[in-house]
Design an enzyme around this catalytic site. Structure first.
Site, PDB file in Angstrom:
ATOM      1  N   THR B 160       0.973  -1.114  -0.025  1.00 37.39           N
ATOM      2  CA  THR B 160      -0.056  -0.084   0.191  1.00 37.39           C
ATOM      3  C   THR B 160       0.952   1.248   0.090  1.00 37.39           C
ATOM      4  O   THR B 160       1.464   1.481  -0.971  1.00 37.39           O
ATOM      5  CB  THR B 160      -0.871   0.078   1.141  1.00 37.39           C
ATOM      6  OG1 THR B 160      -0.277  -0.274   2.487  1.00 37.39           O
ATOM      7  CG2 THR B 160      -1.874  -0.858   1.007  1.00 37.39           C
ATOM      8  N   LYS B 186       3.969  -7.176   3.310  1.00 40.34           N
ATOM      9  CA  LYS B 186       3.665  -5.851   3.285  1.00 40.34           C
ATOM     10  C   LYS B 186       3.470  -5.291   4.731  1.00 40.34           C
ATOM     11  O   LYS B 186       3.150  -6.034   5.570  1.00 40.34           O
ATOM     12  CB  LYS B 186       2.660  -5.695   2.325  1.00 40.34           C
ATOM     13  CG  LYS B 186       1.183  -5.711   3.344  1.00 40.34           C
ATOM     14  CD  LYS B 186      -0.103  -4.934   2.732  1.00 40.34           C
ATOM     15  CE  LYS B 186       0.209  -3.503   2.835  1.00 40.34           C
ATOM     16  NZ  LYS B 186      -0.260  -2.794   4.099  1.00 40.34           N
ATOM     17  N   THR B 197      -1.921  -2.288   7.683  1.00 42.78           N
ATOM     18  CA  THR B 197      -2.269  -4.081   7.627  1.00 42.78           C
ATOM     19  C   THR B 197      -0.919  -4.535   7.318  1.00 42.78           C
ATOM     20  O   THR B 197      -0.062  -4.233   6.603  1.00 42.78           O
ATOM     21  CB  THR B 197      -3.084  -4.149   6.729  1.00 42.78           C
ATOM     22  OG1 THR B 197      -4.405  -3.957   6.831  1.00 42.78           O
ATOM     23  CG2 THR B 197      -3.231  -5.759   6.113  1.00 42.78           C
ATOM     24  N   GLU B 283       5.896   3.983   8.551  1.00 41.02           N
ATOM     25  CA  GLU B 283       5.461   5.083   7.838  1.00 41.02           C
ATOM     26  C   GLU B 283       6.530   6.513   8.553  1.00 41.02           C
ATOM     27  O   GLU B 283       6.359   6.312   9.637  1.00 41.02           O
ATOM     28  CB  GLU B 283       4.055   5.648   8.153  1.00 41.02           C
ATOM     29  CG  GLU B 283       3.138   4.780   7.219  1.00 41.02           C
ATOM     30  CD  GLU B 283       1.763   4.875   7.769  1.00 41.02           C
ATOM     31  OE1 GLU B 283       1.563   4.966   8.794  1.00 41.02           O
ATOM     32  OE2 GLU B 283       0.983   5.084   6.592  1.00 41.02           O
ATOM     33  N   ASN B 405      -0.397  10.604   8.040  1.00 41.97           N
ATOM     34  CA  ASN B 405      -1.533  10.286   8.526  1.00 41.97           C
ATOM     35  C   ASN B 405      -2.283  11.383   8.816  1.00 41.97           C
ATOM     36  O   ASN B 405      -3.799  11.173   9.222  1.00 41.97           O
ATOM     37  CB  ASN B 405      -1.228   9.456   9.804  1.00 41.97           C
ATOM     38  CG  ASN B 405      -0.710   7.904   9.500  1.00 41.97           C
ATOM     39  OD1 ASN B 405      -1.367   7.418   8.893  1.00 41.97           O
ATOM     40  ND2 ASN B 405       0.429   7.971   9.861  1.00 41.97           N
ATOM     41  N   THR B 410      -5.761  16.029   2.217  1.00 39.40           N
ATOM     42  CA  THR B 410      -5.840  17.678   2.056  1.00 39.40           C
ATOM     43  C   THR B 410      -4.475  18.207   1.078  1.00 39.40           C
ATOM     44  O   THR B 410      -4.029  17.238   0.630  1.00 39.40           O
ATOM     45  CB  THR B 410      -5.621  18.570   3.221  1.00 39.40           C
ATOM     46  OG1 THR B 410      -4.625  17.798   3.883  1.00 39.40           O
ATOM     47  CG2 THR B 410      -6.742  18.088   4.162  1.00 39.40           C
TER      48      THR B 410
END
Lengths: 410, 410
Positions: B160, B186, B197, B283, B405, B410
């Site tokens: 992802t 992943k 996930t 992330e 996150n 935006t």
């Protein structure tokens, strides 16, 4: 804990503080632990006050907490609390303990108190010793007073990276007399260089035995201070201390007293007010988040689920980004230990229902976006498993949180 | 779980993958669920393989997990796994379940398999239905192959917001024959718009009964995949699936087999490798953090304490800021449920001892600063309470974590 109609018996006293209840004074001075901010503070009662305290659950309780526990254990009475910021006196071994006792002794001498009537609190750097010369000088400088500015001096002296002072004052009627309760707190600002410490001090002129006070405080702490989270980390120095000096002249309160509920509400209002102020002023926070969970199998599970949601980094960043990501709320609920039926969950953010019986509901993104621009965001969850209700409070997770906590040395 | 001398029996196969073990092929295609990236993938074995799987502990298990569990329950054999990214098919009720079964059916038809020999996995947005037309088209396009690029196609199709593909391949000797194990995963990249996930698929040509395989997988998952944390949140779709098709031709492995330990090591190495790759690619991560706790009263408590440390936002931001804040490590330990004596804790960051018997040790800030510039940070804690050891892995918390996150819409 209390219902709406009861809550109306509690009055918010604008401009009130820890010195509003009868018989309390406060002070705060700059003793040089910090560059220019006030850093040593005191609350003092005319007479030894009945008291109750709750402490951090961390296994590394700092020295001042040990000294305070020893003071209270002796007679369950406290007449003064001495607090310093800038140094937590935590992980400082035997010398740290000696220093905290010395701080207590100097305060007792200066104000002619029994040493065991003095409580001690510290907040700041972990693993460094107190600068005792400065502490001694600070204690000597303390000149307590009753006016608003003295309370403000104390409120400032206990802050670390908090952006605003935190205080409250409420009153109610007991035995036909007006009684007051004031509070001051410091919050979840990270301190140079280590931890978020939560300190809250509550004064009241209510007349109540320490054992009853302790029982109520423990109960209310579970639904207020223990339900806020800024970053999920627990400090070595957290403490909530309530002093009740009885100067209002009412009869001693017990659960059998007709006005017992008024007192419980008074303490609940005060704790909730301070807790929410702490959550709102979390590091880098731009929004206060309130999560209410209904329909859990009991109140404890509702509180647990609420805290899991408000503590989720994914929920916190979504709120910061003003994004109606209800999937992240589902994620947090699914991960909590609360009993859940995956097919019966309702979720709404503000007035907007997003999930009903676990099925996604159509909603206006525009309406959601407007609601999420507010600085107080309410999330409501119904688990439809029972009658348990609970709330938790936190704040969003912003760039500034990372900045404050990553870059203090650079 | 395994000792150094045993671990030397395991060889790292450069360039190896899920298609290296005998009898496996893979494929990955762009079916239009995403703008341009591959989004539907398949692993297929020549023959139905014995298998074991572990799933998310979330109470909101997504539809594909339910279908996979039903497939495995029937005969404990899986011949193919079909995976899509972009849509998690979670919180999608009855229709979601029908869609996941349909995805299984189409895969069975295309490759002439029994439907219950097909496992299904999805990752992506929560609360949206699968675009079934695209899924059907994607399955039709799958043309599995054994070469490296086919494995890479699969590895890409399951990603992802992951920045890099995650794979591994190891081999060992069993019954004098070389056996292989390959893995693809992943990770913890947040997906539009909802959840992290974790999916991991492991193939091997080892010969082992499903019940033994499941027992070992569960045990090893506890010390590997369950010991990584990026943001403390658990997905609705997490799954680890191991297929063992026996094509190496060895005798069936049981705990009584002389080479049993080699197999356990092989699986442990594979799981640890994938788990660390996932943690490292969290992330916004700039550093992999490995925490090792020794001296807990048992291994479970050691793992619990290690995970509490590596999951602390305060520790994560300190590491991002390259700041040797051992006080935050103390805070995390103090908060964990592991048994701790506050007077006997050692902490070091890399080679630098900062706390010994809970007493701060002098250290060179310069040396610490140089160590913390590395992209792999090791934290070591000894609790001196017993012989329990455990590790956990995570990543630092950066501005980019908040950015990814908070700002996707935006």
């Amino acid at each position: 804990m209390y219902t709406m109609s009861q809550a109306q018996a509690i009055k918010d006293i604008a401009g009130g503080s820890i010195t509003t209840p009868k018989g309390y004074k406060a002070s705060g001075v700059h003793a040089g632990l910090r560059y220019s901010k006030k850093d040593v503070g005191l609350i003092i009662s005319n007479v030894p006050a009945n008291c109750a305290a709750v402490y951090t659950t961390s296994k590394f309780q700092a020295a001042p907490l040990k000294v305070t526990q020893e003071s209270i254990a002796e007679e369950q009475k406290i007449q003064a609390v001495i607090v310093n910021s800038a140094c937590a006196n935590a992980c400082t071994g035997e010398q740290g303990l000696r220093d905290a006792f010395q701080m207590r002794q100097w305060t007792a001498e200066k104000f002619h108190l029994q040493p065991h009537h003095v409580a001690v609190a510290s907040t700041g750097v972990i693993g460094e010793f107190l600068p005792m010369g400065k502490i001694q000088k600070g204690i000597q400088m303390l000149e307590p007073g009753k006016e608003e500015e003295f309370a403000a001096d104390f409120q400032t002296a206990i802050l670390t990276t908090d952006l605003v002072m935190k205080s409250c004052c409420f009153s109610t009627e007991i035995d036909g007399k007006t009684v007051y309760m004031g509070g001051a707190a410091k919050g979840s600002g990270m301190i140079h260089p280590n931890m978020a410490t939560m300190l809250a001090f509550i004064t009241t002129d209510v007349n109540i035995e320490s054992n009853y006070l302790h029982a109520v405080l423990k109960e209310i702490t579970n639904t207020t201070f223990n339900q806020i989270t800024v970053d999920g980390d627990t400090s070595t120095n957290d403490m909530v201390l309530v002093m009740a000096n009885g100067e209002s002249g009412t009869n001693s309160l017990t659960p059998a007293h007709a006005d017992w509920d008024h007192f419980v509400q008074l303490l609940a209002k005060s704790c909730e007010s301070l807790a929410k102020q702490i959550a709102k002023d979390g590091e880098g926070a731009t929004k206060l988040i309130e999560v209410e969970v209904n329909g859990a199998i009991n109140d404890g599970e509702a509180r647990m689920a609420a805290k899991q949601i408000v503590g989720s980094n994914l929920v916190k960043t979504a709120i910061y980004g003003e994004d109606a990501n209800w999937g992240r709320i589902i994620g947090a609920i699914g991960q909590s230990d609360a009993k859940v039926n995956p097919d019966t969950v309702d979720i709404s953010i503000g007035p907007i229902t997003m999930l009903k019986n676990s099925e996604p509901q159509p909603f206006s993104e525009e309406e959601a976006s407007i609601y999420l621009q507010d600085n107080m965001i309410q999330i409501h969850v119904d688990l439809h498993q029972g009658n348990g209700n609970g709330k938790a409070w936190g704040c969003d997770l912003s760039y500034d949180y990372v900045k404050i906590n990553a870059s203090y040395r650079t």
